[in-house]
Design a protein around this motif. Structure first.
Motif, PDB file in Angstrom:
ATOM      1  N   ASP A   1       8.126  15.441 -16.321  1.00  0.00           N
ATOM      2  CA  ASP A   1       7.162  15.829 -15.299  1.00  0.00           C
ATOM      3  C   ASP A   1       7.125  14.859 -14.124  1.00  0.00           C
ATOM      4  N   ILE A   2       7.921  13.787 -14.201  1.00  0.00           N
ATOM      5  CA  ILE A   2       7.969  12.810 -13.105  1.00  0.00           C
ATOM      6  C   ILE A   2       9.413  12.422 -12.831  1.00  0.00           C
ATOM      7  N   ASP A   3       9.634  11.836 -11.677  1.00  0.00           N
ATOM      8  CA  ASP A   3      10.947  11.307 -11.308  1.00  0.00           C
ATOM      9  C   ASP A   3      11.009   9.869 -11.830  1.00  0.00           C
ATOM     10  N   VAL A   4      11.506   9.709 -13.049  1.00  0.00           N
ATOM     11  CA  VAL A   4      11.508   8.415 -13.723  1.00  0.00           C
ATOM     12  C   VAL A   4      12.276   7.376 -12.910  1.00  0.00           C
ATOM     13  N   TYR A   5      13.403   7.761 -12.364  1.00  0.00           N
ATOM     14  CA  TYR A   5      14.217   6.832 -11.577  1.00  0.00           C
ATOM     15  C   TYR A   5      13.431   6.311 -10.372  1.00  0.00           C
TER      16      TYR A   5
ATOM     17  N   ILE B   1      10.183   6.236  -9.964  1.00  0.00           N
ATOM     18  CA  ILE B   1       9.053   5.433 -10.435  1.00  0.00           C
ATOM     19  C   ILE B   1       9.521   4.029 -10.793  1.00  0.00           C
ATOM     20  N   ARG B   2      10.651   3.923 -11.495  1.00  0.00           N
ATOM     21  CA  ARG B   2      11.161   2.589 -11.869  1.00  0.00           C
ATOM     22  C   ARG B   2      11.520   1.774 -10.635  1.00  0.00           C
ATOM     23  N   LEU B   3      12.183   2.408  -9.664  1.00  0.00           N
ATOM     24  CA  LEU B   3      12.523   1.711  -8.421  1.00  0.00           C
ATOM     25  C   LEU B   3      11.272   1.257  -7.686  1.00  0.00           C
ATOM     26  N   THR B   4      10.293   2.124  -7.614  1.00  0.00           N
ATOM     27  CA  THR B   4       9.052   1.806  -6.908  1.00  0.00           C
ATOM     28  C   THR B   4       8.305   0.677  -7.605  1.00  0.00           C
ATOM     29  N   ARG B   5       8.226   0.734  -8.919  1.00  0.00           N
ATOM     30  CA  ARG B   5       7.564  -0.347  -9.658  1.00  0.00           C
ATOM     31  C   ARG B   5       8.270  -1.680  -9.415  1.00  0.00           C
ATOM     32  N   ASN B   6       9.595  -1.657  -9.410  1.00  0.00           N
ATOM     33  CA  ASN B   6      10.360  -2.873  -9.155  1.00  0.00           C
ATOM     34  C   ASN B   6      10.071  -3.420  -7.757  1.00  0.00           C
ATOM     35  N   GLN B   7      10.021  -2.529  -6.769  1.00  0.00           N
ATOM     36  CA  GLN B   7       9.718  -2.948  -5.400  1.00  0.00           C
ATOM     37  C   GLN B   7       8.305  -3.509  -5.304  1.00  0.00           C
ATOM     38  N   ILE B   8       7.372  -2.924  -6.033  1.00  0.00           N
ATOM     39  CA  ILE B   8       5.989  -3.414  -6.026  1.00  0.00           C
ATOM     40  C   ILE B   8       5.937  -4.828  -6.594  1.00  0.00           C
ATOM     41  N   ILE B   9       6.623  -5.047  -7.701  1.00  0.00           N
ATOM     42  CA  ILE B   9       6.633  -6.378  -8.313  1.00  0.00           C
ATOM     43  C   ILE B   9       7.243  -7.391  -7.358  1.00  0.00           C
ATOM     44  N   ARG B  10       8.367  -7.049  -6.713  1.00  0.00           N
ATOM     45  CA  ARG B  10       9.003  -7.973  -5.768  1.00  0.00           C
ATOM     46  C   ARG B  10       8.098  -8.233  -4.575  1.00  0.00           C
ATOM     47  N   THR B  11       7.446  -7.196  -4.074  1.00  0.00           N
ATOM     48  CA  THR B  11       6.561  -7.349  -2.918  1.00  0.00           C
ATOM     49  C   THR B  11       5.351  -8.203  -3.283  1.00  0.00           C
ATOM     50  N   ARG B  12       4.810  -8.018  -4.473  1.00  0.00           N
ATOM     51  CA  ARG B  12       3.694  -8.868  -4.916  1.00  0.00           C
ATOM     52  C   ARG B  12       4.122 -10.331  -4.987  1.00  0.00           C
TER      53      ARG B  12
ATOM     54  N   LEU C   1       0.829  -1.213   0.000  1.00  0.00           N
ATOM     55  CA  LEU C   1       0.000   0.000   0.000  1.00  0.00           C
ATOM     56  C   LEU C   1       0.855   1.251   0.000  1.00  0.00           C
ATOM     57  N   ALA C   2       1.919   1.247   0.793  1.00  0.00           N
ATOM     58  CA  ALA C   2       2.812   2.415   0.853  1.00  0.00           C
ATOM     59  C   ALA C   2       3.490   2.645  -0.496  1.00  0.00           C
ATOM     60  N   LEU C   3       3.911   1.580  -1.132  1.00  0.00           N
ATOM     61  CA  LEU C   3       4.555   1.719  -2.439  1.00  0.00           C
ATOM     62  C   LEU C   3       3.576   2.229  -3.489  1.00  0.00           C
ATOM     63  N   MET C   4       2.343   1.756  -3.442  1.00  0.00           N
ATOM     64  CA  MET C   4       1.336   2.231  -4.385  1.00  0.00           C
ATOM     65  C   MET C   4       1.033   3.712  -4.171  1.00  0.00           C
ATOM     66  N   GLU C   5       1.115   4.152  -2.913  1.00  0.00           N
ATOM     67  CA  GLU C   5       0.906   5.576  -2.631  1.00  0.00           C
ATOM     68  C   GLU C   5       2.007   6.430  -3.245  1.00  0.00           C
ATOM     69  N   VAL C   6       3.223   5.891  -3.330  1.00  0.00           N
ATOM     70  CA  VAL C   6       4.310   6.618  -3.984  1.00  0.00           C
ATOM     71  C   VAL C   6       3.967   6.841  -5.453  1.00  0.00           C
ATOM     72  N   LEU C   7       3.493   5.800  -6.111  1.00  0.00           N
ATOM     73  CA  LEU C   7       3.098   5.958  -7.513  1.00  0.00           C
ATOM     74  C   LEU C   7       1.953   6.960  -7.651  1.00  0.00           C
ATOM     75  N   THR C   8       0.990   6.847  -6.753  1.00  0.00           N
ATOM     76  CA  THR C   8      -0.154   7.762  -6.797  1.00  0.00           C
ATOM     77  C   THR C   8       0.294   9.205  -6.613  1.00  0.00           C
ATOM     78  N   SER C   9       1.270   9.429  -5.736  1.00  0.00           N
ATOM     79  CA  SER C   9       1.756  10.796  -5.506  1.00  0.00           C
ATOM     80  C   SER C   9       2.429  11.371  -6.745  1.00  0.00           C
ATOM     81  N   HIS C  10       2.948  10.512  -7.616  1.00  0.00           N
ATOM     82  CA  HIS C  10       3.552  10.956  -8.874  1.00  0.00           C
ATOM     83  C   HIS C  10       2.537  10.949 -10.016  1.00  0.00           C
TER      84      HIS C  10
END
Length: 113
Positions: free
Chosen positions: A57-61, A63-74, A30-39
């Protein structure tokens, strides 16, 4: 090769520990998804513009790190859910329990307060 779950009896405290791990992973997700939502992006939004340059308009780096963490957490969450399922099956199908969990054939996994 027998699994670790089937070689010994599963205890109530082990299952509760797995459930606590699951809850921690869900909170982390949930916390990681909130990071994506904030961007203001999701898991599938493009990170490049129409000319294939990184979006400015976004912090691409991040976002990529967060997406990777989301996939690993899933993946971790799926693995812990599988372990919980196997443990519950083992817990409720194992022979007579030596723990005071079962009374009159009814078992409870509710945490004691």
């Amino acid at each position: 090769m027998p699994s670790a779950v089937s070689t010994k009896g599963v205890t109530r405290s082990e299952i509760l520990g797995l459930m606590n791990e699951k809850e921690k992973l869900e909170q982390q997700l949930l916390a990681l998804m909130e990071v994506l939502t904030s961007h203001r992006v999701g898991m599938d939004d493009p990170l490049v513009d129409e000319q294939d340059f990184p979006r400015n308009d976004i912090d691409v780096y991040q976002i990529r790190l967060t997406r990777n963490q989301i996939i690993r957490t899933r993946n971790d969450l799926k693995a812990i859910m599988d372990r919980i399922e196997k443990s519950l099956i083992e817990y409720f199908t194992q022979g007579s329990s030596n723990e005071p969990d079962s009374m009159n054939g009814h078992c409870s996994l509710k945490p004691e307060h």
